[in-house]
Enzyme design. Structure first.
Site, PDB file in Angstrom:
ATOM      1  CE  LYS A 130      -4.345   1.610   1.574  1.00  0.00           C
ATOM      2  NZ  LYS A 130      -4.642   2.109   0.260  1.00  0.00           N
TER       3      LYS A 130
ATOM      4  N   GLY B  47       6.526   0.644   5.675  1.00  0.00           N
ATOM      5  CA  GLY B  47       7.421  -0.271   4.953  1.00  0.00           C
ATOM      6  C   GLY B  47       7.458   0.018   3.468  1.00  0.00           C
ATOM      7  CB  CYS B  48       4.776   0.600   1.000  1.00  0.00           C
ATOM      8  SG  CYS B  48       3.977  -0.997   1.250  1.00  0.00           S
ATOM      9  CB  THR B  49       7.054   5.214   2.761  1.00  0.00           C
ATOM     10  OG1 THR B  49       5.644   5.394   2.597  1.00  0.00           O
ATOM     11  CG2 THR B  49       7.762   6.541   2.553  1.00  0.00           C
TER      12      THR B  49
ATOM     13  CB  ALA C   7       8.710   3.732  -2.638  1.00  0.00           C
TER      14      ALA C   7
END
Length: 196
Positions: free
Chosen positions: A69, A74-76, A79
C-alpha cells in the site's frame, strides 16, 4: 456494562465473519527461468498516466516490485530506497516498476510526496498480482504481498525475492546483479567543428 457487552459481541461477530469468509487462494510464485506473464495496464509517472505493457521493455532488464500500500511505513521505505538508488539502476540499464492495488490518485500522491522517479503500475483487478503470485498477501485487507521479480531482456524471470527487507532490498538487487557501482553511461563527445 451493557455498552461493553454490545461492543464485545460486535467484535466477536467481525472475527467470525472474517474467519468464515471464503479465502482466496494465493497463486504460486514464479520460478527463475519461467517466462514472465505478460501484462497491459496503465502506469503513473509523476502526474501522468499512460498505457504500458511488459512487452514495451523487451531488450531491458525489469525490476517489478509488488508492495502492499502507498504511504505505509514499509512501502515508503522500500520506494525511497529504490528512489535513492535510481541513478544506479538507470546507469545499469535497468527499469524499475512498482505495483500495488492503489488508485491512480493514490499513486500520484505517493510519487509527489516521496519524489519517486519511476512509474507505479495500476492493478485494480489484481490481474498482474495474481499472475505473479503476489495477490492476497494480506487477505483480510486485500493487499498484495511484498515480492520482487527481476525479468531479463527476453522476458524470463531472472531472480525472485519472496522475502523482502524494505530498507535494504534495493541495494540487494544491485549487488546480486553485480551493478551496485554502475557508472554513468559514457557521454558522447561533440564532434569537432569542421572548417569549410
Amino acid at each position: 456494562m451493557k455498552l461493553f457487552t454490545l461492543a464485545l459481541i460486535a467484535i466477536v461477530m467481525v472475527v467470525v465473519a472474517v474467519a468464515l469468509r471464503p479465502r482466496i487462494a494465493r497463486a504460486d510464485l514464479l520460478k527463475e527461468g519461467q517466462i514472465a506473464p505478460p501484462f497491459t495496464t496503465q502506469m503513473v509517472t509523476g502526474e501522468t498516466e499512460a498505457p504500458v505493457s511488459l512487452a514495451d521493455f523487451h531488450g531491458k532488464k525489469v525490476i517489478l516490485y509488488f508492495y502492499p500500500k502507498d504511504e505505509t511505513s514499509g512501502c515508503t521505505k522500500e520506494a525511497c530506497a529504490f528512489r535513492d538508488g535510481y541513478a544506479r539502476y538507470t546507469n545499469a540499464g535497468l527499469v524499475v516498476l512498482g505495483c500495488s492495488v492503489d488508485s491512480a490518485e493514490a499513486h500520484k500522491d505517493f510519487i509527489r510526496k516521496n519524489g519517486l522517479p519511476f512509474p507505479l503500475l495500476l492493478d485494480p483487478g489484481k490481474k498482474i498480482a495474481t499472475a505473479y503470485g503476489a495477490a492476497n498477501g494480506i487477505p483480510i485487507l486485500g493487499l498484495d504481498r511484498r515480492i520482487t521479480y527481476v525479468i531479463d531482456e527476453n522476458g524470463k524471470v531472472l531472480k525472485v525475492y519472496p522475502s523482502v527487507d524494505p530498507s535494504t532490498h534495493a541495494i540487494e538487487i544491485l549487488n546480486d546483479l553485480g551493478v551496485a557501482n554502475a557508472a554513468p553511461p559514457a557521454q558522447a563527445k561533440p564532434a569537432p567543428p569542421t572548417s569549410n
